[in-house]
Design an enzyme around this catalytic site. Sequence first.
Site, PDB file in Angstrom:
ATOM      1  N   ASP A  13       0.877  -1.170   0.000  1.00  0.00           N
ATOM      2  CA  ASP A  13       0.000   0.000   0.000  1.00  0.00           C
ATOM      3  C   ASP A  13       0.918   1.225   0.000  1.00  0.00           C
ATOM      4  OD1 ASP A  13       0.927   0.301   2.592  1.00  0.00           O
ATOM      5  OD2 ASP A  13      -1.060   0.298   3.534  1.00  0.00           O
ATOM      6  N   CYS A  18       3.302  -3.028   3.998  1.00  0.00           N
ATOM      7  CA  CYS A  18       2.464  -1.876   4.362  1.00  0.00           C
ATOM      8  C   CYS A  18       3.224  -1.117   5.444  1.00  0.00           C
ATOM      9  CB  CYS A  18       1.056  -2.293   4.788  1.00  0.00           C
ATOM     10  SG  CYS A  18       0.942  -3.285   6.285  1.00  0.00           S
ATOM     11  N   GLY A  19       2.595  -0.200   6.120  1.00  0.00           N
ATOM     12  CA  GLY A  19       3.313   0.609   7.107  1.00  0.00           C
ATOM     13  C   GLY A  19       3.987  -0.257   8.161  1.00  0.00           C
ATOM     14  N   THR A  20       3.214  -1.150   8.734  1.00  0.00           N
ATOM     15  CA  THR A  20       3.743  -2.026   9.788  1.00  0.00           C
ATOM     16  C   THR A  20       3.918  -3.469   9.329  1.00  0.00           C
ATOM     17  OG1 THR A  20       1.491  -2.512  10.470  1.00  0.00           O
ATOM     18  CG2 THR A  20       2.606  -0.693  11.618  1.00  0.00           C
ATOM     19  N   GLY A  21       3.283  -3.825   8.230  1.00  0.00           N
ATOM     20  CA  GLY A  21       3.237  -5.218   7.781  1.00  0.00           C
ATOM     21  C   GLY A  21       2.091  -5.989   8.430  1.00  0.00           C
ATOM     22  N   GLY A  66      -1.293  -5.144   8.823  1.00  0.00           N
ATOM     23  CA  GLY A  66      -2.542  -5.199   8.048  1.00  0.00           C
ATOM     24  C   GLY A  66      -2.422  -6.193   6.906  1.00  0.00           C
ATOM     25  N   MET A  67      -1.295  -6.148   6.213  1.00  0.00           N
ATOM     26  CA  MET A  67      -1.073  -7.071   5.095  1.00  0.00           C
ATOM     27  C   MET A  67      -1.084  -8.520   5.589  1.00  0.00           C
ATOM     28  SD  MET A  67      -0.867  -5.696   2.125  1.00  0.00           S
ATOM     29  CE  MET A  67      -0.296  -4.318   1.100  1.00  0.00           C
ATOM     30  N   HIS A  77      10.162 -23.921   8.948  1.00  0.00           N
ATOM     31  CA  HIS A  77       9.168 -24.551   9.820  1.00  0.00           C
ATOM     32  C   HIS A  77       7.729 -24.383   9.328  1.00  0.00           C
ATOM     33  CE1 HIS A  77      11.837 -24.707  13.689  1.00  0.00           C
ATOM     34  NE2 HIS A  77      12.491 -25.074  12.601  1.00  0.00           N
ATOM     35  N   ARG A  96       8.131 -33.528  11.239  1.00  0.00           N
ATOM     36  CA  ARG A  96       7.599 -32.831  12.435  1.00  0.00           C
ATOM     37  C   ARG A  96       6.915 -31.524  12.033  1.00  0.00           C
ATOM     38  NH1 ARG A  96      11.567 -30.638  16.274  1.00  0.00           N
ATOM     39  NH2 ARG A  96      12.779 -30.558  14.369  1.00  0.00           N
ATOM     40  N   HIS A  97       7.616 -30.754  11.207  1.00  0.00           N
ATOM     41  CA  HIS A  97       7.073 -29.455  10.813  1.00  0.00           C
ATOM     42  C   HIS A  97       5.952 -29.619   9.796  1.00  0.00           C
ATOM     43  CE1 HIS A  97      10.068 -27.652  13.234  1.00  0.00           C
ATOM     44  NE2 HIS A  97      11.059 -28.117  12.504  1.00  0.00           N
TER      45      HIS A  97
HETATM   46  C1  RB5 Z   1      -1.778   2.931   6.229  1.00  0.00           C
HETATM   47  O1  RB5 Z   1      -1.739   4.199   6.760  1.00  0.00           O
HETATM   48  C2  RB5 Z   1      -1.428   1.887   7.287  1.00  0.00           C
HETATM   49  O2  RB5 Z   1      -2.501   1.712   8.132  1.00  0.00           O
HETATM   50  C3  RB5 Z   1      -1.031   0.606   6.642  1.00  0.00           C
HETATM   51  O3  RB5 Z   1       0.071   0.825   5.809  1.00  0.00           O
HETATM   52  C4  RB5 Z   1      -0.621  -0.540   7.533  1.00  0.00           C
HETATM   53  O4  RB5 Z   1       0.353  -0.159   8.447  1.00  0.00           O
HETATM   54  C5  RB5 Z   1      -1.709  -1.291   8.153  1.00  0.00           C
HETATM   55  O5  RB5 Z   1      -1.509  -2.281   8.865  1.00  0.00           O
END
Ligand code: RB5
Length: 150
Positions: free
Chosen positions: A7, A63-66, A68-69, A96, A131-132
Amino acid sequence: MIFIGSDHGGYATKEFLKKQLERRRIPYTDCGCDGSSVDYPDIAEVLCRKVLKDSANKGVLVCGTGIGMSIAANKIAGVRAALCADWYSAKLTRQHNNSNVLCLGGRTIGEEVAWELLEIWLNTAYPGDPRHAARVEKVAAIEASERDCG
Ligand code: RB5
């Protein structure tokens, strides 16, 4: 084929990763975005559907934090998406979990770290240790039972 998507929050990192892949002549398909504001579930869904067409495919979502994705990607049956911010997780999630999608945070890790993680992840095979493998199968069984409930 490697599919890559982001995003707006992960766009700069996606472009950096593309350059690194190009430098090494590793083919990829860009699933968007083009830098404009988009909703991460839309990109995650498009990318994951493409990844699932062939078991050799892999996907990278930024994405910003990864977060949401990774949440969105893991809603799609057959996707094993792993959010990683350290090399040990990037390696172990292949060995794993047989993860087929890597999620990265464009605003939480540097671009060089993102590339390092992607490179490790791409270069680590899933050995299929029984196992895995049994645990990965259990995850798939949970997924199948969810489908049956629906
Ligand atoms: C977009 O502003 C932000 O919410 C998105 O990139 C992501 O971090 C969501 O998890």
